[in-house]
Scaffold this motif. Structure first.
Motif, mmCIF file in Angstrom:
data_model
loop_
_atom_site.group_PDB
_atom_site.id
_atom_site.type_symbol
_atom_site.label_atom_id
_atom_site.label_comp_id
_atom_site.label_asym_id
_atom_site.label_seq_id
_atom_site.Cartn_x
_atom_site.Cartn_y
_atom_site.Cartn_z
ATOM 1 N N ALA A 126 -44.625 56.736 54.585
ATOM 2 C CA ALA A 126 -45.433 57.964 54.502
ATOM 3 C C ALA A 126 -45.001 58.876 53.355
ATOM 4 O O ALA A 126 -45.656 59.868 53.076
ATOM 5 N N THR A 127 -43.906 58.511 52.689
ATOM 6 C CA THR A 127 -43.357 59.351 51.626
ATOM 7 C C THR A 127 -43.901 58.933 50.266
ATOM 8 O O THR A 127 -43.994 57.755 49.959
ATOM 9 N N HIS A 128 -44.240 59.939 49.480
ATOM 10 C CA HIS A 128 -44.655 59.722 48.092
ATOM 11 C C HIS A 128 -43.839 60.679 47.235
ATOM 12 O O HIS A 128 -43.743 61.866 47.541
ATOM 13 N N ALA A 129 -43.241 60.186 46.177
ATOM 14 C CA ALA A 129 -42.433 61.024 45.288
ATOM 15 C C ALA A 129 -43.064 61.090 43.912
ATOM 16 O O ALA A 129 -43.485 60.070 43.361
ATOM 17 N N SER A 130 -43.145 62.302 43.376
ATOM 18 C CA SER A 130 -43.590 62.519 42.003
ATOM 19 C C SER A 130 -42.426 63.155 41.256
ATOM 20 O O SER A 130 -41.908 64.177 41.693
ATOM 21 N N ILE A 131 -42.039 62.549 40.163
ATOM 22 C CA ILE A 131 -40.929 63.060 39.362
ATOM 23 C C ILE A 131 -41.495 63.660 38.092
ATOM 24 O O ILE A 131 -42.193 62.979 37.335
ATOM 25 N N VAL A 132 -41.231 64.940 37.884
ATOM 26 C CA VAL A 132 -41.661 65.617 36.664
ATOM 27 C C VAL A 132 -40.571 65.407 35.627
ATOM 28 O O VAL A 132 -39.443 65.858 35.818
ATOM 29 N N GLU A 133 -40.903 64.685 34.562
ATOM 30 C CA GLU A 133 -39.910 64.368 33.535
ATOM 31 C C GLU A 133 -40.570 64.379 32.167
ATOM 32 O O GLU A 133 -41.502 63.629 31.918
ATOM 33 N N LEU A 134 -40.063 65.209 31.303
ATOM 34 C CA LEU A 134 -40.601 65.335 29.954
ATOM 35 C C LEU A 134 -39.950 64.339 28.983
ATOM 36 O O LEU A 134 -40.578 63.879 28.044
ATOM 37 N N SER A 135 -38.719 63.965 29.248
ATOM 38 C CA SER A 135 -37.952 63.117 28.344
ATOM 39 C C SER A 135 -38.298 61.635 28.525
ATOM 40 O O SER A 135 -38.197 61.096 29.633
ATOM 41 N N ASP A 136 -38.672 60.968 27.428
ATOM 42 C CA ASP A 136 -38.931 59.526 27.474
ATOM 43 C C ASP A 136 -37.682 58.770 27.912
ATOM 44 O O ASP A 136 -37.746 57.839 28.712
ATOM 45 N N ARG A 137 -36.555 59.178 27.378
ATOM 46 C CA ARG A 137 -35.283 58.493 27.681
ATOM 47 C C ARG A 137 -34.953 58.569 29.162
ATOM 48 O O ARG A 137 -34.631 57.569 29.793
ATOM 49 N N TRP A 138 -35.029 59.785 29.734
ATOM 50 C CA TRP A 138 -34.665 59.936 31.142
ATOM 51 C C TRP A 138 -35.695 59.296 32.055
ATOM 52 O O TRP A 138 -35.341 58.732 33.105
ATOM 53 N N ALA A 139 -36.965 59.345 31.693
ATOM 54 C CA ALA A 139 -37.986 58.689 32.511
ATOM 55 C C ALA A 139 -37.735 57.180 32.572
ATOM 56 O O ALA A 139 -37.856 56.562 33.632
ATOM 57 N N ALA A 140 -37.356 56.574 31.441
ATOM 58 C CA ALA A 140 -37.073 55.133 31.411
ATOM 59 C C ALA A 140 -35.881 54.794 32.307
ATOM 60 O O ALA A 140 -35.913 53.806 33.051
ATOM 61 N N ILE A 141 -34.838 55.611 32.257
ATOM 62 C CA ILE A 141 -33.655 55.377 33.103
ATOM 63 C C ILE A 141 -34.025 55.518 34.577
ATOM 64 O O ILE A 141 -33.645 54.685 35.412
ATOM 65 N N GLN A 142 -34.789 56.559 34.895
ATOM 66 C CA GLN A 142 -35.200 56.764 36.288
ATOM 67 C C GLN A 142 -36.070 55.616 36.774
ATOM 68 O O GLN A 142 -35.895 55.120 37.904
ATOM 69 N N GLN A 143 -37.009 55.169 35.937
ATOM 70 C CA GLN A 143 -37.895 54.076 36.330
ATOM 71 C C GLN A 143 -37.120 52.784 36.566
ATOM 72 O O GLN A 143 -37.416 52.043 37.498
ATOM 73 N N GLU A 144 -36.106 52.558 35.751
ATOM 74 C CA GLU A 144 -35.272 51.370 35.949
ATOM 75 C C GLU A 144 -34.490 51.473 37.265
ATOM 76 O O GLU A 144 -34.439 50.526 38.041
ATOM 77 N N ASN A 145 -33.913 52.639 37.520
ATOM 78 C CA ASN A 145 -33.119 52.820 38.742
ATOM 79 C C ASN A 145 -33.964 52.807 40.007
ATOM 80 O O ASN A 145 -33.470 52.451 41.081
ATOM 81 N N LEU A 146 -35.225 53.200 39.898
ATOM 82 C CA LEU A 146 -36.087 53.303 41.080
ATOM 83 C C LEU A 146 -37.171 52.221 41.112
ATOM 84 O O LEU A 146 -38.148 52.348 41.850
ATOM 85 N N ALA A 147 -36.995 51.161 40.358
ATOM 86 C CA ALA A 147 -38.018 50.120 40.224
ATOM 87 C C ALA A 147 -38.412 49.495 41.563
ATOM 88 O O ALA A 147 -39.564 49.097 41.749
#
Length: 170
Positions: free
Chosen positions: A8-29
């Motif tokens: 039932a949970t949906h998470a939206s991450i607000v991230e402006l940095s391309d670098r940090w978004a890529a790291i987050q996407q890898e960690n949360l894949a």
């Protein structure tokens, strides 16, 4: 442990940095219930939500104005100065530059100082975080139902370590 809650949970991450978004996407894949909003949390409107906003140390990442009120109630601001840029070393100018009506942020700085709702010290540097105010206003306008949890591991102005001569707006 709680599969119904997870589904039932949906998470939206607000991230402006391309670098940090890529790291987050890898960690949360492995988590398919996460999306990235590639935008500013300050300048761009957030989507309307019913739920929980979580932030960890976010206001500390925003740039601040370092201002001072002199004995004549004149407002001044310190600027960063460097003859040669050395990463990791920031030197504030020893000079305080008087703020004038023409300065782009002066009205917002004065408004922020009034939010303290207490006497402000004279001749003591005051940290003013205008983007923190903008960010809180953005959340306030877009959180239709729910709450906002902020993790911040710093000090309040009254509990700042002894010897620190900054007055914070916290």
């Amino acid at each position: 442990r709680f599969p119904k809650l997870y589904r039932a949970t949906h998470a939206s991450i607000v991230e402006l940095s391309d670098r940090w978004a890529a790291i987050q996407q890898e960690n949360l894949a492995a988590h398919k219930n996460v999306e990235w909003l590639r935008q500013s949390a300050i300048e761009d409107p957030l989507p309307e939500i019913e739920g929980v906003f979580l932030s960890n140390e976010l206001p500390d990442a925003f740039p601040v104005h370092l201002v001072i009120i002199d004995q004549n109630d004149c407002l001044g601001e310190a600027w960063v100065k460097s003859d040669i840029w050395v990463p990791g070393i920031i030197e504030f100018s020893q000079d305080w530059y008087a703020l004038h009506d023409k300065d782009p942020s002066v009205e917002e700085i004065i408004e922020a100082l009034t939010l303290a709702n207490k006497p402000l010290p004279k001749e003591v540097p005051i940290v003013v975080n205008l983007n923190a105010i903008r960010w809180m206003e953005n959340i306030t306008h877009h959180l239709k139902r729910g709450f906002h949890v902020v993790f911040d591991y710093g000090f309040t102005g009254e509990s700042y370590p002894k010897g620190n001569n900054l007055f914070t707006m916290q």
